[in-house]
Design an enzyme around this catalytic site. Structure first.
Site, PDB file in Angstrom:
ATOM      1  N   ASP A 107      -8.479  45.085  23.196  1.00  6.43           N
ATOM      2  CA  ASP A 107      -9.515  45.476  22.245  1.00  6.43           C
ATOM      3  C   ASP A 107     -10.784  45.925  22.949  1.00  6.43           C
ATOM      4  O   ASP A 107     -11.459  46.834  22.475  1.00  6.43           O
ATOM      5  CB  ASP A 107      -9.817  44.311  21.295  1.00  6.43           C
ATOM      6  N   CYS A 154      -6.831  37.892  29.208  1.00  5.71           N
ATOM      7  CA  CYS A 154      -5.535  37.696  28.553  1.00  5.71           C
ATOM      8  C   CYS A 154      -5.018  39.000  27.945  1.00  5.71           C
ATOM      9  O   CYS A 154      -3.950  39.021  27.340  1.00  5.71           O
ATOM     10  CB  CYS A 154      -5.604  36.601  27.502  1.00  5.71           C
ATOM     11  N   HIS A 197       1.342  46.375  19.160  1.00  6.77           N
ATOM     12  CA  HIS A 197       1.952  45.066  18.972  1.00  6.77           C
ATOM     13  C   HIS A 197       3.406  45.042  19.462  1.00  6.77           C
ATOM     14  O   HIS A 197       3.830  44.107  20.138  1.00  6.77           O
ATOM     15  CB  HIS A 197       1.878  44.698  17.498  1.00  6.77           C
ATOM     16  N   GLU A 230     -13.947  40.629  23.566  1.00  9.43           N
ATOM     17  CA  GLU A 230     -13.133  41.822  23.330  1.00  9.43           C
ATOM     18  C   GLU A 230     -13.885  42.883  22.542  1.00  9.43           C
ATOM     19  O   GLU A 230     -13.321  43.889  22.127  1.00  9.43           O
ATOM     20  CB  GLU A 230     -11.802  41.461  22.676  1.00  9.43           C
TER      21      GLU A 230
HETATM   22  C1  PEP Z   1      -6.714  41.685  23.457  1.00  4.62           C
HETATM   23  O1  PEP Z   1      -7.351  42.296  22.597  1.00  4.62           O
HETATM   24  O2  PEP Z   1      -6.674  42.019  24.667  1.00  4.62           O
HETATM   25  C2  PEP Z   1      -5.938  40.492  23.079  1.00  4.62           C
HETATM   26  C3  PEP Z   1      -5.399  39.698  23.974  1.00  4.62           C
HETATM   27  O3  PEP Z   1      -5.772  40.269  21.748  1.00  4.62           O
HETATM   28  P1  PEP Z   1      -4.713  41.075  20.816  1.00  4.62           P
HETATM   29  O4  PEP Z   1      -3.922  41.985  21.681  1.00  4.62           O
HETATM   30  O5  PEP Z   1      -3.895  40.031  20.148  1.00  4.62           O
HETATM   31  O6  PEP Z   1      -5.643  41.786  19.894  1.00  4.62           O
HETATM   32 MG    MG Z   2      -7.649  41.371  20.694  1.00  6.37          MG
END
Ligand code: PEP
Ligand code: MG
Length: 591
Positions: free
Chosen positions: A468, A515, A203, A444
């Site tokens: 993910d 994304c 994060h 994901e």
């Molecule tokens: C991902 O898992 O690539 C995603 C965009 O979601 P997060 O990173 O918020 O889990």
């Molecule tokens: Mg994710």
């Protein structure tokens, strides 16, 4: 010019290395926030400051009492009144011990000792005495007293640090940057991050990139070696952190910065251009945002709207879950700012490493547990509050919605049913709303990629969360450095799932984007374009570089490389082919 006012360059230089997860160079004083206990310095204070010192201690004790009361309440709630919270009464009693406090006061008033040291000295004397007593109960109390001492000392120093950081820009140094830290910090003051724990997709790294802040993570035991106020240089390009950089080091970085500035000037020239390959394949290049104000960053960097608006931040601060009005205002503000482009709001993806502060009921395997859509479906009222806010905001701007962590068809159908329910409620109440322009599913989880043909019939688009998808396909915790060599975005297993998802989406006539952080990596751009993705959504500051890369690529060349990647070649070989195309097409962005 690399400079920071109000700090001189004293102290000898120390270099540390970690993983550079967000490019850029930052120079500011360090603000260290850590639970690590450091024995306070001892020094003699001026007569005129004695009273202030004593009132600082009183303030810190009051603060500590409040924290302990809060903890006591939390434990009482979590253990449904089984009396476990009473342990904290012993802690509170320590803070009221007059003998201790009188002794500390005497040390300050008569011997001019600084308050931190006076308090530490007295407490340590009691602790040592208790340790020597041959009584199991009393010896156990040592732990309680030590805990209270640390809290008081931390509050004493935090008071100063907080004040200091409130006035100055700083580099934040923490063992690990949690989502609640990021939700609560003052973004205008933080110039970069250095952490002991983390990885490219943790994060902290995602936030740093999306805010355009240089960051280095994974620096071994760093918090013990740096102090608040030290001057700190963060080199997010090379994963280097320098404490008290020398004049030579600053000149070295001056040169690096000049080179990077030249590239930035080139990138500025294409901000308003389309993200289209040399042979005419057009890609929608949008931005990932986490906080409402980033929508301006997205626009200024030439993004085509917002492809991922993470909404967890709402739930990460102390005040807890937001109400419908607050969410409605934020969604409307963001979508109106990026008009005429659209905003895709991702519904709550709490869980995994995204846990609210002080959350109770930790799971053994949080990434495999109660997370994303699973939480929303279990808490329909909370979920519908969010859906109602999205529907209302969609009445005045183009808004899409997508659901995270879908692993079964049933979950997707249930989420859509709740969206319909929220819509019906608004209709009956006569509230103005509009159906979202597009409804999407995040892909994901490998199970979702494998049934993408079924899911595609239910939605208008797919957005692949590679952070993910890689974690779950390879069975590697995305923030655990011990298994980071297995976190392989280019493993053929991942590449095949990506391709399956594109194929299933296109066969159903819907668009497919990425994304996850793979979309931000200049080495992966040729592969993602070659696999046929229609959209890439990346941290706002990353948009210009990825646009430049897309505009330098040949779709044909990318397609044939992607075809090779799907055949029998190793992840290393796929990477070296990606790198070759990247070097041939946009060398000025690499290195
Ligand atoms: C991902 O898992 O690539 C995603 C965009 O979601 P997060 O990173 O918020 O889990
Ligand atoms: Mg994710």
């Amino acid at each position: 010019m690399i400079s920071e006012d109000s700090h001189n360059l004293t102290g000898s230089e120390k270099r540390f290395s970690g993983v550079g997860v967000s490019p850029g160079i930052a120079l500011a004083h360090a603000f260290v926030r850590s639970n690590f206990f450091i024995e306070p310095d001892k020094y003699i204070i001026d007569d005129s400051t004695k009273d202030d010192e004593i009132s600082r201690l009183e303030h810190s004790i009051e603060e500590t009492k409040k924290q302990i009361e809060l903890l006591k309440n939390q434990v009482r709630e979590a253990t449904s009144g089984e009396g476990e919270e009473n342990i904290f009464d012993a802690h509170l009693l320590v803070l009221e011990d007059k003998v201790v406090l009188d002794e500390v006061r005497r040390d300050v008033l008569e011997d001019n000792l600084n308050i931190e040291y006076a308090f530490y000295k007295t407490m340590s004397r009691y602790i040592d005495a208790l340790r020597k007593i041959n009584d199991g109960y009393l010896r156990e109390r040592v732990i309680d007293i030590e805990d209270v001492m640390r809290r008081v000392l931390r509050n004493l120093s935090l008071g100063e640090k907080a004040e200091h950081s409130a006035r100055n820009t700083h580099v934040l140094v923490v063992p690990e940057l949690t989502p609640s830290d990021t939700a609560q910090m003052d973004h205008s003051l933080v110039k970069g991050f250095a952490t002991e724990v983390g990885s490219y997709t943790s994060h902290a790294a995602i936030i740093a990139r999306s805010l355009g802040l240089p960051a280095v993570v994974g620096i071994y035991r760093f918090c013990r070696q740096v102090h608040t106020g030290d001057q700190l240089l963060i080199d997010g390009y090379n994963g280097v952190v320098v404490i008290n950089p020398s004049t030579e080091t600053l000149s070295e970085y001056e040169l690096l910065k000049k080179e990077k500035d030249k590239v930035s000037k080139e990138l500025e020239k294409i901000i308003d251009k389309d993200a289209e390959t040399k042979d005419g394949r057009s890609i929608t290049l949008s931005a990932n945002i986490e906080f409402a104000y980033e929508s301006d960053l997205a626009k200024n960097n030439g993004a085509k709207g917002v492809g991922l608006f993470r909404t967890e931040f709402f739930y990460m601060n102390a005040s807890g879950a937001p109400d419908e009005e607050e969410q409605f205002r934020t969604y409307s503000e963001v979508s109106n700012r990026v008009k005429p482009n659209s905003v895709i709001i991702r519904t709550l993806d709490i869980g995994g490493d995204k846990l609210p502060e002080n959350s109770v009921g930790a799971e053994l395997n949080p990434f495999l547990g109660w997370r994303g859509i699973r939480v929303s479906l279990c808490r329909p009222e909370m979920f519908k509050t969010q859906l109602r806010a999205v529907l209302r905001a969609a009445s005045s701007a183009r808004i899409g919605i997508m659901f995270p962590m879908i692993s079964t068809l049933d979950e997707l159908k249930r989420a859509k049913e709740l969206l319909n329910e929220a819509e019906n409620e608004l209709m009956h109440e006569g509230v103005v709303y509009e159906r979202p322009a597009e409804i999407g599913a995040m892909i994901e989880v490998p199970s979702a990629a494998l049934i993408a043909d079924q899911l595609a019939k239910e939605v208008d688009f797919f957005s692949v969360g590679t952070n993910d998808l890689v974690q779950y396909t390879m069975a590697v915790d995305r923030i655990n450095e011990r298994v980071s060599d297995l976190y392989q975005p280019l493993n053929p297993a991942v590449v095949r799932l990506l391709k399956e998802t594109v194929n299933a989406g296109h066969a159903a006539g819907i668009w497919v984007g990425v994304c996850g952080e793979m979309a931000s990596d200049l080495y992966f751009t040729p592969l993602l374009i070659g696999l046929g993705f229609d959209e890439l959504s990346v941290g706002a500051p990353r948009v210009p570089a990825i646009k430049y890369a897309i505009r330098s690529l040949d779709y044909n060349v990318c397609q044939s490389m992607a075809a090779d990647a799907l055949s029998d070649i190793s992840p290393d070989e796929i990477l070296s082919r990606c790198k070759k195309i990247a070097f041939d097409s946009y060398p000025e962005l690499i290195g």
